[in-house]
Scaffold this active site. Structure first.
Site, mmCIF file in Angstrom:
data_model
loop_
_atom_site.group_PDB
_atom_site.id
_atom_site.type_symbol
_atom_site.label_atom_id
_atom_site.label_comp_id
_atom_site.label_asym_id
_atom_site.label_seq_id
_atom_site.Cartn_x
_atom_site.Cartn_y
_atom_site.Cartn_z
ATOM 1 C CG ASP A 73 -23.899 14.396 19.383
ATOM 2 O OD1 ASP A 73 -25.025 14.881 19.485
ATOM 3 O OD2 ASP A 73 -23.644 13.408 18.657
ATOM 4 C CG ASN A 81 -31.153 4.217 20.538
ATOM 5 O OD1 ASN A 81 -30.997 3.545 21.543
ATOM 6 N ND2 ASN A 81 -31.568 5.455 20.577
ATOM 7 C CG ASP A 90 -33.847 4.659 27.276
ATOM 8 O OD1 ASP A 90 -33.539 5.538 26.445
ATOM 9 O OD2 ASP A 90 -35.009 4.257 27.452
ATOM 10 C CD GLU A 116 -28.035 11.667 19.671
ATOM 11 O OE1 GLU A 116 -27.791 11.745 18.457
ATOM 12 O OE2 GLU A 116 -29.195 11.585 20.117
#
Length: 200
Positions: A73, A81, A90, A116
């Site tokens: 993770d 983000n 991305d 993620e």
């Protein structure tokens, strides 16, 4: 002559049909391949991950070989983000996928689990070797500069590892995933940027 002409026409029709059948089979194969891939990273998607994990579980049970699962993770990915924007996020997912592939062997199955979270299925791999793989990827991420808005940024990753049959109470595919997931969340709770193994 009429009979021969008719036979030639029939032959041409059959050749054309065979060609169409061959093309349809090829397109079906391509579609199945595309449906098994995650569109952002090109890795196996969740559905394909579950299918492959079941296959490897059955093989491990049949031959008594160890099977390990590592779940990753990306730490504080939401913050990344929010800071750099979703397109940069991305790109970071794709870059992480590349790092994972670089740390895996050809027989390993690398997948995007969701969001993620990522996973690697490690056939014929005990806990010690699986931990080495997870640690190698964790260290590679820590040393890597993720490109975001042309301003390179650091990121870390946490990982959980579980193995069948050496991890206690693992008697099914779901148990293996559950133990790996618990180990991952323990890595997060212990401060992130860590590899934690499920207890025996």
């Amino acid at each position: 002559e009429a009979r021969l002409g008719s036979q030639f026409k029939r032959r041409d029709v059959l050749v054309g049909l065979n060609s169409q059948i061959h093309n349809l089979a090829w397109y079906n194969g391509e579609m199945e391949h595309l449906l098994a891939l995650d569109d952002k990273t090109g890795l196996c998607n969740f559905r394909e991950f579950r299918r492959k994990l079941r296959e490897e579980w059955m093989r491990a049970e049949r031959y008594g070989a160890p099977l390990s699962l590592v779940m990753f993770d990306l730490d504080d990915f939401k913050k990344f983000n929010d800071t750099h924007g979703h397109p940069a996020g991305d790109t970071a997912l794709k870059e992480f996928a590349t790092l994972m592939l670089g740390g895996a062997r050809k027989i390993d199955i690398v997948a995007r689990y969701g969001g993620e979270e990522f996973a690697i299925i490690l056939p014929h791999t005990d806990m010690v070797m699986a931990t080495h793989v997870a640690e190698r990827i964790r260290a590679a991420v820590e040393d890597f500069w993720f490109l975001a808005d042309n301003a390179p940024s650091r990121m870390t990753v946490s990982a959980g590892v579980a193995t069948y049959p050496t991890t206690g109470a693992v008697d099914s595919v779901d148990n293996l995933v559950e133990h790996t997931d618990r180990a991952l969340y323990r890595a997060k709770a212990l401060g992130k940027n860590k590899v934690v193994c499920a207890p025996d």
